[in-house]
Design an enzyme around this catalytic site. Structure first.
Site, PDB file in Angstrom:
ATOM      1  N   ASN A  48       0.806  -1.232   0.000  1.00  6.29           N
ATOM      2  CA  ASN A  48       0.000   0.000   0.000  1.00  6.29           C
ATOM      3  C   ASN A  48       0.838   1.281   0.000  1.00  6.29           C
ATOM      4  OD1 ASN A  48       0.759  -0.439   2.669  1.00  6.29           O
ATOM      5  ND2 ASN A  48      -1.020   0.636   3.477  1.00  6.29           N
ATOM      6  N   GLU A  68       4.542  -3.567  12.259  1.00  7.05           N
ATOM      7  CA  GLU A  68       3.543  -2.512  12.070  1.00  7.05           C
ATOM      8  C   GLU A  68       2.328  -3.176  11.460  1.00  7.05           C
ATOM      9  OE1 GLU A  68       3.415   0.383  13.210  1.00  7.05           O
ATOM     10  OE2 GLU A  68       5.467   0.382  13.957  1.00  7.05           O
ATOM     11  N   CYS A  91      -3.054   1.894   6.784  1.00  5.83           N
ATOM     12  CA  CYS A  91      -3.357   1.365   8.116  1.00  5.83           C
ATOM     13  C   CYS A  91      -3.753   2.493   9.051  1.00  5.83           C
ATOM     14  CB  CYS A  91      -2.193   0.549   8.664  1.00  5.83           C
ATOM     15  SG  CYS A  91      -0.674   1.438   8.675  1.00  5.83           S
ATOM     16  N   GLU A 119       8.867   3.002  14.464  1.00  5.76           N
ATOM     17  CA  GLU A 119       9.734   3.210  13.312  1.00  5.76           C
ATOM     18  C   GLU A 119      10.018   4.691  13.174  1.00  5.76           C
ATOM     19  OE1 GLU A 119       9.059   0.255   9.974  1.00  5.76           O
ATOM     20  OE2 GLU A 119       7.032   0.900  10.437  1.00  5.76           O
TER      21      GLU A 119
END
Ligand code: UN1
Length: 492
Positions: free
Chosen positions: A157, A255, A289, A469
């Site tokens: 994505n 993630e 997300c 991250e």
């Protein structure tokens, strides 16, 4: 090399060279907007290809860890300049291969460039701390050292930004990488790798292997030479990976999903909130997300808010991402489209009120792609599937509430905790929300998606593995701490 003359068949990138898979086989990448549009063919790799990549990364590790940070930074900067010189063409390929709009494709390529530049600088920031010792003569400090070889497994994505945000810091802090990109978007991964290759990254420092999750992904997670794994993707896959990693003591960063709320209080600027809720839910066809899935709206304004949101959604053009007038491209696959339709069907069955959408779009040139109608539900019961689960598409629900505490309780009632927004002019309520919301990323008066490279990114609860991250968190993940005591030798 001009992007337009790109070869149609790509190999793996191992030991500094593009090489065919040992299998001799390839798989196709086709556009989700039109499956007649062949983007390219990519190596259908075997375990032997993965082995070659891991060995190349292992062999390259000692020299790369001893390469000075300025030399590493120069390579990252050069790769950024190479991508910048091709940003529009690569953005266009991104729109073709992933299906987000041209503007978003160019924007995402820009984000990859920005991330490379950021880590070129970040590599040169302080790398440890100096402490006072109980012994006056002792020099006591910490330093951070690379982990060795890391495995990077990325989703489709954000097919260039997420590889950049995992690989740029891994390299900047002295690790070598084995990279498995999503099979839906291998061209964008190849573009990123190719830029680093052209920028002079030494052979073996970055290796890319394409192919299936079971043949390519699993061996990376299982191999003892891989010190750490960074993964973005589904919760189910991520949890399985963490078990495998735990068994052999590897470091892992996950993630995962989100089911992100946007709370709209009665005093919010209505038009501003509407715009951000709509874009938060729908841009990139809802396939982030961090996308907004629930608008939790004060009952005194919910009717006006919902009817204006419906109007906005009615005005969205769904179609060819390369057409300037398009707001939403396709979802990534037939399976993803079916999943959105199934999610809408289930939402109806569970008593939520469908206002628009809920089905596939197959007319007006959309018959060869995976287009779904932007979908809005009203009066959503927060305990239903639509109120709890991540559907990953252009679908959202409005939930009416009586006050901020009810809104926060509903916002927190899901298993995820990635991003959350509130729209209000009331500073006290905004701060109350920031404190009580269970989310790793909190927005006051802005949409739930978005991630600047200089700050930590990651979620609470089922959205991550408590790791973060980007920003300075990337150094924490990609390095380990060494504590050094230095005492002067006794006077002779
Ligand atoms: C964004 O909100 O711009 O896979 C980034 C995802 C997230 C990245 C979101 N890891 O959607």
């Amino acid at each position: 090399m001009a992007v337009a003359s790109a070869p149609k068949t790509w190999g793996n990138y191992i030991g500094g060279e593009w090489v065919a898979s040992e299998s001799g086989k390839t798989f196709e990448s086709r556009s989700p907007s039109n499956t007649n549009d062949l983007i390219g063919e990519f190596a259908a790799s075997t375990k032997a290809d993965v082995e070659a990549a891991i060995q190349a990364a292992t062999d390259a590790a000692p020299k790369w860890r001893d390469t000075n940070v300025v030399a590493r930074s120069v390579i990252l900067l050069k790769a950024a300049e190479i991508l910048a010189s091709r940003q529009n063409e690569i953005g266009r390929e991104l729109a073709r291969e992933e299906g987000k709009t041209l503007k978003e494709g160019i924007g995402e390529t820009g984000r990859a460039i920005q991330i490379l530049r950021y880590y070129a600088g970040e590599a040169q920031q302080p790398n440890g701390e100096h402490y006072p010792s109980m012994n006056l003569d002792t020099l006591l400090y910490t330093t951070r050292e690379p982990l060795g070889v890391v495995g990077v497994i990325t989703p489709w994505n954000f097919p260039i930004a997420i590889p950049a945000w995992k690989i740029a810091p891994a390299l900047a802090f002295g690790n070598t990488v084995v990279f498995k990109p999503a099979s839906a978007t291998p061209l964008l991964a190849a573009r990123f790798v190719d830029a680093l290759h052209e920028a002079g990254l030494p052979a073996g420092v970055l290796n890319m292997v394409t192919g299936s999750a079971s043949v390519v992904g699993d061996p990376i997670v299982e191999d003892d030479r891989i010190a750490a794994i960074s993964f973005t993707g589904s919760g189910e896959v991520g949890r399985k990976m963490s078990v495998t990693a735990a068994k052999r003591g590897a470091k892992i960063q996950l993630e995962l999903g989100g089911q992100n709320p946007a709370i709209v209080l009665a005093d919010a600027d209505m038009n501003h909130a509407l715009q951000h809720v709509m874009t938060g839910a729908m841009w990139s066809t809802g396939q982030k997300c961090t996308a907004t899935s629930r608008a939790i709206v004060h009952r005194s304004i919910v009717d006006e808010f919902t009817s204006k949101l419906l109007e906005k959604i009615e005005g969205l053009n769904v179609g060819d991402p390369l057409d300037e007038a398009t707001h939403l491209g396709p979802v990534i696959s037939a399976e993803a489209a079916d999943n959105v339709v199934a999610g809408a069907d289930r939402a109806k069955q569970e008593g939520n009120e469908l206002l628009i959408g809920g089905g596939r779009l197959t007319d007006d040139g959309r018959e060869h792609g995976f287009f779904v109608a932007p979908t809005l539900f009203a009066n959503v019961d927060p305990s239903t599937h639509l109120g709890q689960e991540e559907i990953f598409g252009p679908i959202m629900g409005v939930i009416p509430v009586d006050d901020i505490d009810e809104a926060i309780a509903i916002a927190n009632s899901v298993k995820y905790g990635l991003a959350a927004s509130i729209f209000t002019r009331d500073l006290g309520r905004a701060l109350h929300f920031a404190k009580k919301i269970q989310a790793g990323i909190v927005h006051i008066n802005s949409e739930t998606p978005g991630a600047e490279p200089q700050v930590p990114f990651g979620g609470y609860k089922g959205s991550s593995s408590y790791s973060r991250e980007q920003g300075k968190s990337a150094r924490d993940f990609y390095t380990q701490v060494k504590t050094v005591y230095i005492d002067p030798p006794p006077a002779s």
